[in-house]
Design a protein around this motif. Structure first.
Motif, PDB file in Angstrom:
ATOM      1  N   ARG A  63       0.816  -1.207   0.000  1.00 35.38           N
ATOM      2  CA  ARG A  63       0.000   0.000   0.000  1.00 35.38           C
ATOM      3  C   ARG A  63       0.851   1.259   0.000  1.00 35.38           C
ATOM      4  O   ARG A  63       0.489   2.271  -0.606  1.00 35.38           O
ATOM      5  N   ALA A  64       1.983   1.221   0.667  1.00 36.29           N
ATOM      6  CA  ALA A  64       2.875   2.375   0.691  1.00 36.29           C
ATOM      7  C   ALA A  64       3.443   2.651  -0.695  1.00 36.29           C
ATOM      8  O   ALA A  64       3.736   3.798  -1.030  1.00 36.29           O
ATOM      9  N   ASN A  65       3.605   1.623  -1.496  1.00 35.25           N
ATOM     10  CA  ASN A  65       4.156   1.796  -2.841  1.00 35.25           C
ATOM     11  C   ASN A  65       3.103   2.245  -3.846  1.00 35.25           C
ATOM     12  O   ASN A  65       3.451   2.601  -4.970  1.00 35.25           O
ATOM     13  N   LEU A  66       1.839   2.226  -3.461  1.00 30.63           N
ATOM     14  CA  LEU A  66       0.782   2.730  -4.353  1.00 30.63           C
ATOM     15  C   LEU A  66       0.772   4.246  -4.410  1.00 30.63           C
ATOM     16  O   LEU A  66       0.282   4.818  -5.365  1.00 30.63           O
ATOM     17  N   LYS A  67       1.259   4.876  -3.378  1.00 29.39           N
ATOM     18  CA  LYS A  67       1.204   6.338  -3.300  1.00 29.39           C
ATOM     19  C   LYS A  67       2.241   6.987  -4.152  1.00 29.39           C
ATOM     20  O   LYS A  67       3.222   6.548  -4.528  1.00 29.39           O
TER      21      LYS A  67
END
Length: 67
Positions: A63-67
């Motif tokens: 999820r952190a890499n989606l931003k």
């Protein structure tokens, strides 16, 4: 791509720990665990939270890499 080396490693750890948990349940339910009841119970009690923790951390990393 959302899978980083960190999240991939965490997913691998989660899968191996889940397999260890299932194997420990089968060993204990069979009645004669190969490594003894105490060691198999310790593996089971350690692998269940490790599975959940590693999976949660992998999801957080993805999820952190989606931003």
């Amino acid at each position: 791509m959302f899978l980083t080396p960190k999240s991939g490693l965490l997913l691998l750890i989660s899968c191996v720990a889940a397999i260890a948990a299932v194997g420990s349940v089968f060993e204990l339910s069979y009645g004669d665990p190969r490594y003894g009841v105490m060691v198999t119970s310790a593996i089971l009690s350690a692998s269940i939270p490790l599975t959940g923790l590693a999976l949660w951390l992998a999801i957080q990393d993805a999820r952190a890499n989606l931003k």
